[in-house]
Write a protein that holds these residues in place. Sequence first.
Motif, PDB file in Angstrom:
ATOM      1  N   ILE A  73       0.846  -1.200   0.000  1.00 55.92           N
ATOM      2  CA  ILE A  73       0.000   0.000   0.000  1.00 55.92           C
ATOM      3  C   ILE A  73       0.877   1.245   0.000  1.00 55.92           C
ATOM      4  N   ALA A  74       1.950   1.223   0.800  1.00 50.92           N
ATOM      5  CA  ALA A  74       2.874   2.364   0.846  1.00 50.92           C
ATOM      6  C   ALA A  74       3.494   2.611  -0.527  1.00 50.92           C
ATOM      7  N   ALA A  75       3.922   1.550  -1.203  1.00 53.73           N
ATOM      8  CA  ALA A  75       4.514   1.704  -2.534  1.00 53.73           C
ATOM      9  C   ALA A  75       3.498   2.286  -3.508  1.00 53.73           C
ATOM     10  N   ALA A  76       2.273   1.772  -3.451  1.00 64.65           N
ATOM     11  CA  ALA A  76       1.226   2.282  -4.335  1.00 64.65           C
ATOM     12  C   ALA A  76       0.930   3.750  -4.052  1.00 64.65           C
ATOM     13  N   HIS A  77       0.898   4.118  -2.766  1.00 63.94           N
ATOM     14  CA  HIS A  77       0.567   5.496  -2.411  1.00 63.94           C
ATOM     15  C   HIS A  77       1.669   6.453  -2.853  1.00 63.94           C
ATOM     16  N   ALA A  78       2.928   6.111  -2.575  1.00 61.66           N
ATOM     17  CA  ALA A  78       4.039   6.981  -2.970  1.00 61.66           C
ATOM     18  C   ALA A  78       4.081   7.156  -4.486  1.00 61.66           C
ATOM     19  N   GLY A  79       3.905   6.053  -5.208  1.00 61.62           N
ATOM     20  CA  GLY A  79       3.953   6.123  -6.668  1.00 61.62           C
ATOM     21  C   GLY A  79       2.822   6.927  -7.259  1.00 61.62           C
ATOM     22  N   CYS A  80       1.625   6.707  -6.756  1.00 67.30           N
ATOM     23  CA  CYS A  80       0.452   7.420  -7.261  1.00 67.30           C
ATOM     24  C   CYS A  80       0.568   8.918  -6.982  1.00 67.30           C
TER      25      CYS A  80
ATOM     26  N   ASP B   2      12.045  18.137 -12.140  1.00 72.26           N
ATOM     27  CA  ASP B   2      13.214  17.348 -12.549  1.00 72.26           C
ATOM     28  C   ASP B   2      13.211  16.020 -11.795  1.00 72.26           C
ATOM     29  N   ARG B   3      12.776  16.066 -10.528  1.00 75.30           N
ATOM     30  CA  ARG B   3      12.774  14.858  -9.681  1.00 75.30           C
ATOM     31  C   ARG B   3      11.790  15.049  -8.536  1.00 75.30           C
ATOM     32  N   LEU B   4      11.027  14.002  -8.277  1.00 81.85           N
ATOM     33  CA  LEU B   4      10.141  13.950  -7.114  1.00 81.85           C
ATOM     34  C   LEU B   4      10.487  12.686  -6.344  1.00 81.85           C
ATOM     35  N   ASP B   5      10.956  12.845  -5.129  1.00 84.37           N
ATOM     36  CA  ASP B   5      11.320  11.709  -4.283  1.00 84.37           C
ATOM     37  C   ASP B   5      10.247  11.591  -3.201  1.00 84.37           C
ATOM     38  N   ALA B   6       9.312  10.682  -3.421  1.00 90.33           N
ATOM     39  CA  ALA B   6       8.160  10.523  -2.526  1.00 90.33           C
ATOM     40  C   ALA B   6       8.291   9.230  -1.738  1.00 90.33           C
ATOM     41  N   LYS B   7       7.994   9.306  -0.466  1.00 91.88           N
ATOM     42  CA  LYS B   7       7.998   8.134   0.413  1.00 91.88           C
ATOM     43  C   LYS B   7       6.677   8.114   1.161  1.00 91.88           C
ATOM     44  N   ALA B   8       6.116   6.925   1.330  1.00 89.78           N
ATOM     45  CA  ALA B   8       4.908   6.765   2.147  1.00 89.78           C
ATOM     46  C   ALA B   8       5.226   5.767   3.247  1.00 89.78           C
ATOM     47  N   VAL B   9       4.833   6.106   4.465  1.00 88.54           N
ATOM     48  CA  VAL B   9       4.970   5.203   5.599  1.00 88.54           C
ATOM     49  C   VAL B   9       3.557   4.883   6.080  1.00 88.54           C
ATOM     50  N   VAL B  10       3.178   3.617   5.942  1.00 89.03           N
ATOM     51  CA  VAL B  10       1.850   3.166   6.350  1.00 89.03           C
ATOM     52  C   VAL B  10       1.959   2.570   7.746  1.00 89.03           C
ATOM     53  N   THR B  11       1.119   3.050   8.647  1.00 89.81           N
ATOM     54  CA  THR B  11       1.125   2.585  10.031  1.00 89.81           C
ATOM     55  C   THR B  11       0.024   1.559  10.240  1.00 89.81           C
ATOM     56  N   LEU B  12       0.424   0.414  10.769  1.00 90.88           N
ATOM     57  CA  LEU B  12      -0.505  -0.656  11.132  1.00 90.88           C
ATOM     58  C   LEU B  12      -0.429  -0.853  12.635  1.00 90.88           C
ATOM     59  N   ILE B  13      -1.569  -0.755  13.295  1.00 90.80           N
ATOM     60  CA  ILE B  13      -1.643  -1.041  14.723  1.00 90.80           C
ATOM     61  C   ILE B  13      -2.398  -2.358  14.871  1.00 90.80           C
TER      62      ILE B  13
ATOM     63  N   GLU C 298      -4.512  15.122  -2.023  1.00 91.48           N
ATOM     64  CA  GLU C 298      -5.966  15.010  -1.905  1.00 91.48           C
ATOM     65  C   GLU C 298      -6.613  14.347  -3.120  1.00 91.48           C
ATOM     66  N   ASN C 299      -5.948  14.398  -4.278  1.00 91.08           N
ATOM     67  CA  ASN C 299      -6.588  13.937  -5.508  1.00 91.08           C
ATOM     68  C   ASN C 299      -6.016  12.678  -6.136  1.00 91.08           C
ATOM     69  N   CYS C 300      -4.895  12.176  -5.652  1.00 96.58           N
ATOM     70  CA  CYS C 300      -4.396  10.945  -6.275  1.00 96.58           C
ATOM     71  C   CYS C 300      -5.352   9.806  -5.922  1.00 96.58           C
ATOM     72  N   PRO C 301      -5.598   8.905  -6.857  1.00 97.22           N
ATOM     73  CA  PRO C 301      -6.569   7.839  -6.629  1.00 97.22           C
ATOM     74  C   PRO C 301      -6.295   6.979  -5.400  1.00 97.22           C
ATOM     75  N   VAL C 302      -5.030   6.753  -5.075  1.00 97.66           N
ATOM     76  CA  VAL C 302      -4.744   5.934  -3.888  1.00 97.66           C
ATOM     77  C   VAL C 302      -5.086   6.711  -2.618  1.00 97.66           C
ATOM     78  N   SER C 303      -4.789   8.004  -2.562  1.00 90.92           N
ATOM     79  CA  SER C 303      -5.203   8.810  -1.405  1.00 90.92           C
ATOM     80  C   SER C 303      -6.710   8.746  -1.224  1.00 90.92           C
ATOM     81  N   LYS C 304      -7.428   8.853  -2.324  1.00 88.28           N
ATOM     82  CA  LYS C 304      -8.889   8.777  -2.240  1.00 88.28           C
ATOM     83  C   LYS C 304      -9.338   7.415  -1.731  1.00 88.28           C
ATOM     84  N   ALA C 305      -8.668   6.353  -2.182  1.00 84.30           N
ATOM     85  CA  ALA C 305      -9.021   5.005  -1.716  1.00 84.30           C
ATOM     86  C   ALA C 305      -8.719   4.826  -0.230  1.00 84.30           C
TER      87      ALA C 305
END
Length: 141
Positions: free
Chosen positions: A53-60, A77-88, A121-128
Amino acid sequence: MNHSANAVWKGNLKEGSGTLDTQSGAIKGQPYSFKARFEDETGKSGTNPEELIAAAHAGCFAMQLSHFLAENGTPADRLDAKAVVTLIPGTGITESALTLVGTVPGIDNAKFQELATKAKENCPVSKALGAIKVSLTASLA
């Protein structure tokens, strides 16, 4: 447009294990297990749903932002995006925290922040992921 992945699980929750395959073949026979999901944060014992999910979110998010930046006349020129998904455990996935460092010639920080927020707010994974907190920390390189 449909995309697919397949999961095979054998055994019970704690001692069982599984493999994941994606339609594209980018992931083929990738192991996953209880340990990889709940005990090993190093990632060395296999993948887990939250990592995917984190990979999908960062990429999207990065793709969506690249579109908004190009529309603005300031392509990145470059976008370096990282997503950290927290699971409790016992609660579930509670957050996806996006961190971005962008190299975007000709843009000021205020416009960059505006477009990054719009992309979040608008990337499809954020919406999901609308049932959880999605946060963003963005900076220009």
